[in-house]
Scaffold this motif. Structure first.
Motif, PDB file in Angstrom:
ATOM      1  N   VAL A 121       0.836  -1.198   0.000  1.00 55.75           N
ATOM      2  CA  VAL A 121       0.000   0.000   0.000  1.00 55.75           C
ATOM      3  C   VAL A 121       0.875   1.253   0.000  1.00 55.75           C
ATOM      4  O   VAL A 121       0.662   2.202  -0.764  1.00 55.75           O
ATOM      5  CB  VAL A 121      -0.946  -0.002   1.222  1.00 55.75           C
ATOM      6  N   MET A 122       1.895   1.267   0.853  1.00 52.27           N
ATOM      7  CA  MET A 122       2.773   2.423   0.925  1.00 52.27           C
ATOM      8  C   MET A 122       3.608   2.572  -0.346  1.00 52.27           C
ATOM      9  O   MET A 122       3.912   3.687  -0.762  1.00 52.27           O
ATOM     10  CB  MET A 122       3.684   2.310   2.137  1.00 52.27           C
ATOM     11  N   LEU A 125       1.524   4.376  -2.783  1.00 48.97           N
ATOM     12  CA  LEU A 125       1.434   5.799  -2.441  1.00 48.97           C
ATOM     13  C   LEU A 125       2.741   6.530  -2.749  1.00 48.97           C
ATOM     14  O   LEU A 125       2.729   7.669  -3.222  1.00 48.97           O
ATOM     15  CB  LEU A 125       1.072   5.970  -0.966  1.00 48.97           C
ATOM     16  N   MET A 128       2.858   7.209  -6.376  1.00 48.70           N
ATOM     17  CA  MET A 128       2.056   8.398  -6.656  1.00 48.70           C
ATOM     18  C   MET A 128       2.825   9.663  -6.286  1.00 48.70           C
ATOM     19  O   MET A 128       2.898  10.621  -7.065  1.00 48.70           O
ATOM     20  CB  MET A 128       0.753   8.326  -5.861  1.00 48.70           C
TER      21      MET A 128
ATOM     22  N   LEU B  64       4.791   5.452   7.339  1.00 52.10           N
ATOM     23  CA  LEU B  64       4.810   4.772   6.041  1.00 52.10           C
ATOM     24  C   LEU B  64       4.975   3.272   6.198  1.00 52.10           C
ATOM     25  O   LEU B  64       4.787   2.518   5.247  1.00 52.10           O
ATOM     26  CB  LEU B  64       5.960   5.306   5.180  1.00 52.10           C
ATOM     27  N   ARG B  65       5.369   2.814   7.371  1.00 48.65           N
ATOM     28  CA  ARG B  65       5.597   1.388   7.565  1.00 48.65           C
ATOM     29  C   ARG B  65       4.359   0.703   8.100  1.00 48.65           C
ATOM     30  O   ARG B  65       4.114  -0.463   7.829  1.00 48.65           O
ATOM     31  CB  ARG B  65       6.756   1.184   8.543  1.00 48.65           C
ATOM     32  N   TRP B  67       0.429   0.397   8.229  1.00 49.26           N
ATOM     33  CA  TRP B  67      -0.727   0.804   7.413  1.00 49.26           C
ATOM     34  C   TRP B  67      -1.851   1.378   8.258  1.00 49.26           C
ATOM     35  O   TRP B  67      -2.745   2.038   7.740  1.00 49.26           O
ATOM     36  CB  TRP B  67      -1.241  -0.381   6.600  1.00 49.26           C
ATOM     37  N   LEU B  70      -2.303   5.180   8.030  1.00 50.91           N
ATOM     38  CA  LEU B  70      -2.929   5.584   6.775  1.00 50.91           C
ATOM     39  C   LEU B  70      -4.430   5.301   6.802  1.00 50.91           C
ATOM     40  O   LEU B  70      -5.245   6.143   6.416  1.00 50.91           O
ATOM     41  CB  LEU B  70      -2.287   4.829   5.609  1.00 50.91           C
TER      42      LEU B  70
END
Lengths: 209, 209, 209
Positions: A121-122, A125, A128, B64-65, B67, B70
């Motif tokens: 997922v990261m 991102l 992006m 960022l590690r 989830w 997020l």
């Protein structure tokens, strides 16, 4: 498969070139001097990748290690500075190249984040972010609200391209193929959004009527 | 003491949630599209911690590690986007949660900076940065002067909370206790500042009369 | 040669002081409160070096490890806050110190980037960034277009100073000598540009007549 690596490098440099054109074009419109134009060229073309590299711990960032990125960005800045009217007239091809650059940066960014062990997922991102980061810094430096926060599916197209890479790699598909597919999807989505005026819903629009 | 760790994680995620609400609320007021609202949610809730982690060399950053950060930020963004009037009406509870989040982020940031070997003064400042960084990026992205540079004891409250942690650890007090005390002090200071309109002196105010 | 190291430290702290003055001066003009003024002092004096250190992977950055930078920046901020009219009246000496600080930061930044193994072109650019980064963050935080993107040879002077260092080191000249020469060149260029109103060409000026 060295030929795909060469292809990727060419694509990367083409992406850098068109993003630098976009930064330099906005800078000349805002009446910056030659230095300001060159800074915006470099910022718009490299900030996304530099951000990604700092966040994943790959310092010094690639854009600072390899002089070719800088050379291409400076070239684009000089061209824009001295032939700005020419660039303004070429609006459609520039927008096409820009969509292509967005796709290429998004897939390359996702791939690199995966290589550094981030979760899928990261990684999507960060792909992006690699695509849109340059445009965001460009607008922040010029004291505007980043266009990408408003515009037609720009970031969503980048996210879609990066997601294709992440999903493809997770399924064990060959890297070159998923990168190509991801970049293509991003490009097509972005061009369709521009042509047809697609955009995401805006909150509270009704209340302002 | 695993129960304190669970407590900290819950607190951290609550902080992320309320900061994401604040980012999304400002973004909907500025008429950004759905994507822009989600970006602002994530930026406002995670930029402080990401900055801290990059500065102390803890890459890739925790936000960022893991989830869950997020997911919580996206959830807050979606809620705000679809029920913006509801959030606007809940002004007081949101401000209370925001003050709580500020305290929690400040103490957690100071603790982490100490763990990475920074000196106490800098650890306190990094704790403050963890608390206020998200709001600063939110305002920079929307081309405003960061509210924290103007507002009632916002950053000072965060700094006070972080200082409690740093001093407490230096005195050998238990980590969980000083973190709780620091977060509480920050929360109380901030709520009092809001209620009573406390603020720091402004330079040159007299000259404008 | 320890005396040159002492000289460099003094120079570094003098540079920090004058850059902090510039940040605090702009912040008081914009009516920020005491905290905002101190943040701008620290940001203007340290952002360039912090950026450089994050980009080359030297975390935590020097400005966060050594408390003297912070102390000097806070001192400059407090002086400006309480005696703003005094600083405003001292415009010429401040501008002279600022040019000196620019030169010192540019050569120190280039030297450090070389030490971390960057190639000469990038080391020169990072030297420039060290010199101009603080001023850029100052202006971005206050929602202005960075002055350095518009002003008379500011960044070019920094780049020239950093280039002297990079070329001198490549030729095997002694480090202290090339750093002195680079800082001097930057200082002289900047002062001449201010006095004589030198500036780079601006694109499309004719079209606006």
């Amino acid at each position: 498969m060295p030929s795909s690596e060469v292809l990727l490098l060419i694509a990367d440099l083409v992406g850098t070139f068109v993003f630098a054109l976009s930064g330099a074009t906005v800078a000349t419109r805002k009446q910056l001097d030659l230095f300001g134009v060159l800074v915006l060229s470099f910022a718009a073309s490299s900030a996304g990748g530099i951000c990604r590299d700092v966040l994943i711990g790959a310092t010094p960032p690639a854009a600072l290690r390899d002089w070719r990125y800088l050379a291409v960005a400076m070239g684009a800045g000089l061209i824009t500075f001295f032939w700005a009217p020419l660039i303004e007239r070429m609006k459609t091809p520039v927008r096409m190249f820009d969509a292509a650059g967005l796709g290429l940066f998004a897939v390359a960014g996702a791939q690199k984040a995966l290589d550094y062990g981030l979760n899928p997922v990261m990684a999507a991102l960060l792909g992006m972010l690699t695509g849109i980061g340059g445009g965001m810094l460009r607008d922040v430096l010029l004291a505007d609200v980043p266009m990408v926060l408003r515009a037609d599916l720009y970031a969503i197209a980048a996210l879609a391209g990066a997601t294709v890479v992440v999903v493809g790699i997770a399924l064990g598909l060959p890297s070159a193929a998923v990168m190509f597919a991801g970049a293509l999807l991003c490009f097509v989505l972005r061009m369709l959004a521009v042509r047809r005026g697609w955009h995401l819903p805006v909150a509270g629009t009704d209340r302002n009527k």
